[in-house]
Design a protein around this motif. Structure first.
Motif, PDB file in Angstrom:
ATOM      1  N   SER A   1       0.821  -1.209   0.000  1.00 13.45           N
ATOM      2  CA  SER A   1       0.000   0.000   0.000  1.00 13.45           C
ATOM      3  C   SER A   1       0.857   1.263   0.000  1.00 13.45           C
ATOM      4  O   SER A   1       1.917   1.306   0.628  1.00 13.45           O
ATOM      5  CB  SER A   1      -0.900   0.030   1.248  1.00 13.45           C
ATOM      6  N   ASP A   2       0.362   2.284  -0.672  1.00 10.43           N
ATOM      7  CA  ASP A   2       1.046   3.579  -0.722  1.00 10.43           C
ATOM      8  C   ASP A   2       0.508   4.432   0.426  1.00 10.43           C
ATOM      9  O   ASP A   2      -0.345   5.283   0.243  1.00 10.43           O
ATOM     10  CB  ASP A   2       0.783   4.251  -2.071  1.00 10.43           C
ATOM     11  N   ARG A   3       1.045   4.179   1.615  1.00  9.16           N
ATOM     12  CA  ARG A   3       0.515   4.826   2.818  1.00  9.16           C
ATOM     13  C   ARG A   3       0.602   6.345   2.729  1.00  9.16           C
ATOM     14  O   ARG A   3      -0.350   7.055   3.040  1.00  9.16           O
ATOM     15  CB  ARG A   3       1.277   4.316   4.045  1.00  9.16           C
ATOM     16  N   ASP A   4       1.741   6.852   2.290  1.00  7.39           N
ATOM     17  CA  ASP A   4       1.912   8.302   2.185  1.00  7.39           C
ATOM     18  C   ASP A   4       0.929   8.895   1.173  1.00  7.39           C
ATOM     19  O   ASP A   4       0.371   9.968   1.381  1.00  7.39           O
ATOM     20  CB  ASP A   4       3.353   8.645   1.789  1.00  7.39           C
ATOM     21  N   GLY A   5       0.757   8.190   0.056  1.00  7.24           N
ATOM     22  CA  GLY A   5      -0.181   8.657  -0.960  1.00  7.24           C
ATOM     23  C   GLY A   5      -1.606   8.713  -0.448  1.00  7.24           C
ATOM     24  O   GLY A   5      -2.360   9.647  -0.764  1.00  7.24           O
ATOM     25  N   LEU A   6      -1.975   7.726   0.361  1.00  2.00           N
ATOM     26  CA  LEU A   6      -3.324   7.695   0.942  1.00  2.00           C
ATOM     27  C   LEU A   6      -3.528   8.869   1.898  1.00  2.00           C
ATOM     28  O   LEU A   6      -4.593   9.496   1.915  1.00  2.00           O
ATOM     29  CB  LEU A   6      -3.564   6.372   1.670  1.00  2.00           C
ATOM     30  N   ILE A   7      -2.494   9.173   2.685  1.00  2.00           N
ATOM     31  CA  ILE A   7      -2.575  10.307   3.620  1.00  2.00           C
ATOM     32  C   ILE A   7      -2.723  11.615   2.840  1.00  2.00           C
ATOM     33  O   ILE A   7      -3.584  12.445   3.139  1.00  2.00           O
ATOM     34  CB  ILE A   7      -1.319  10.355   4.523  1.00  2.00           C
ATOM     35  N   GLN A   8      -1.892  11.771   1.811  1.00  2.00           N
ATOM     36  CA  GLN A   8      -1.953  12.997   1.004  1.00  2.00           C
ATOM     37  C   GLN A   8      -3.306  13.152   0.314  1.00  2.00           C
ATOM     38  O   GLN A   8      -3.798  14.260   0.123  1.00  2.00           O
ATOM     39  CB  GLN A   8      -0.829  12.980  -0.054  1.00  2.00           C
ATOM     40  N   ALA A   9      -3.908  12.026  -0.054  1.00  2.00           N
ATOM     41  CA  ALA A   9      -5.204  12.068  -0.744  1.00  2.00           C
ATOM     42  C   ALA A   9      -6.346  12.443   0.197  1.00  2.00           C
ATOM     43  O   ALA A   9      -7.420  12.820  -0.263  1.00  2.00           O
ATOM     44  CB  ALA A   9      -5.487  10.719  -1.400  1.00  2.00           C
ATOM     45  N   GLY A  10      -6.111  12.326   1.492  1.00  2.65           N
ATOM     46  CA  GLY A  10      -7.126  12.755   2.450  1.00  2.65           C
ATOM     47  C   GLY A  10      -7.884  11.642   3.142  1.00  2.65           C
ATOM     48  O   GLY A  10      -8.923  11.875   3.771  1.00  2.65           O
ATOM     49  N   GLY A  11      -7.373  10.429   3.024  1.00  4.78           N
ATOM     50  CA  GLY A  11      -8.059   9.302   3.641  1.00  4.78           C
ATOM     51  C   GLY A  11      -7.831   9.223   5.145  1.00  4.78           C
ATOM     52  O   GLY A  11      -6.833   9.714   5.660  1.00  4.78           O
ATOM     53  N   ILE A  12      -8.791   8.588   5.835  1.00  6.52           N
ATOM     54  CA  ILE A  12      -8.643   8.248   7.251  1.00  6.52           C
ATOM     55  C   ILE A  12      -8.072   6.836   7.268  1.00  6.52           C
ATOM     56  O   ILE A  12      -8.733   5.885   6.841  1.00  6.52           O
ATOM     57  CB  ILE A  12     -10.000   8.298   7.977  1.00  6.52           C
ATOM     58  N   LEU A  13      -6.830   6.681   7.705  1.00  8.64           N
ATOM     59  CA  LEU A  13      -6.137   5.406   7.520  1.00  8.64           C
ATOM     60  C   LEU A  13      -6.455   4.368   8.588  1.00  8.64           C
ATOM     61  O   LEU A  13      -6.652   4.703   9.760  1.00  8.64           O
ATOM     62  CB  LEU A  13      -4.621   5.643   7.483  1.00  8.64           C
TER      63      LEU A  13
END
Length: 220
Positions: free
Chosen positions: A194-206
């Motif tokens: 998973s692209d954890r940093d990309g998910l954070i930048q996209a605005g997701g609640i991880l």
């Protein structure tokens, strides 16, 4: 305090069923053979959650590689064989779906994949009966993820405003699509690729375990 959602929209690949690694290994082989040298890791990071049509369009716009007019059809024709041996449900997702259903919250699946592929993958994992009532594919809208069209179409069809919907996603493109649709997005990064940093930048609640979701999403 986060409000109880009226509609829960589930992505399919990587959220309900574990197909992303199988699919991206094959995709890397196909693209490399077609003259676009690439790796499983690159495909997993950059093409997960995307429709094959959008992947082909990007490659052919950015390079001189041509994948062929029948690329998408050949890809879809090969999926039953690819998934015949190895599709499993994402751990503990069934329990969350059933918890949502048991309290009477509406839910659906909305994915870049075709409905025919969902029948294969959800069928193999025993999840099809939970989702047959509401299956949405990017083939139903003009633009796939990361555009919001698919999620907006699902919400409108079922009859809820975007602000009353949440999305469960695992890809950056899908997370971007949910945010662009005006929905809260919960982004799963339980897969090691998973692209954890990309998910954070996209605005997701991880979150990284489906058992966490019941605590993050108020369903009571």
């Amino acid at each position: 305090m986060m409000q109880v959602p009226k509609l829960v929209i589930f992505d399919c690949d990587g959220i309900l069923v574990d197909t992303e690694n199988l699919a991206n290994r094959r995709l890397a082989e196909w693209l490399s053979a077609a003259g676009y040298p690439t790796s499983f890791e690159y495909c997993r990071k950059n093409f997960s959650g995307r429709s094959m049509a959008s992947v082909q369009k990007q490659i052919e716009e950015e390079t001189s590689v041509r994948l062929g007019a029948d690329f998408v059809d050949r890809w879809n024709a090969g999926l039953p064989d690819l998934f015949a041996q190895g599709v499993e449900a994402i751990p503990y997702v069934r329990e969350f779906v059933e918890a949502v259903r048991s309290v009477g919250i509406a839910y659906c699946v909305a994915t870049s994949a075709r409905v025919s592929k969902m029948h294969i993958t959800l069928g193999q994992t025993g999840l099809l009966s939970l989702f047959e009532h509401a299956m949405f594919s990017s083939t139903m809208v003009a633009r796939g993820k990361p555009f919001p069209d698919l999620f907006l179409h699902a919400a409108k069809t079922i009859g809820f405003a975007p602000a009353d919907c949440i999305v469960i996603e695992d890809s950056v493109a899908g997370t971007q699509a949910g945010i662009a649709a005006g929905m809260r997005v919960f982004s799963y990064h339980g897969d090691p690729y998973s692209d954890r940093d990309g998910l954070i930048q996209a605005g997701g609640i991880l979150f990284d375990d489906m058992r966490e979701l019941a605590g993050l999403v108020p369903i009571h």
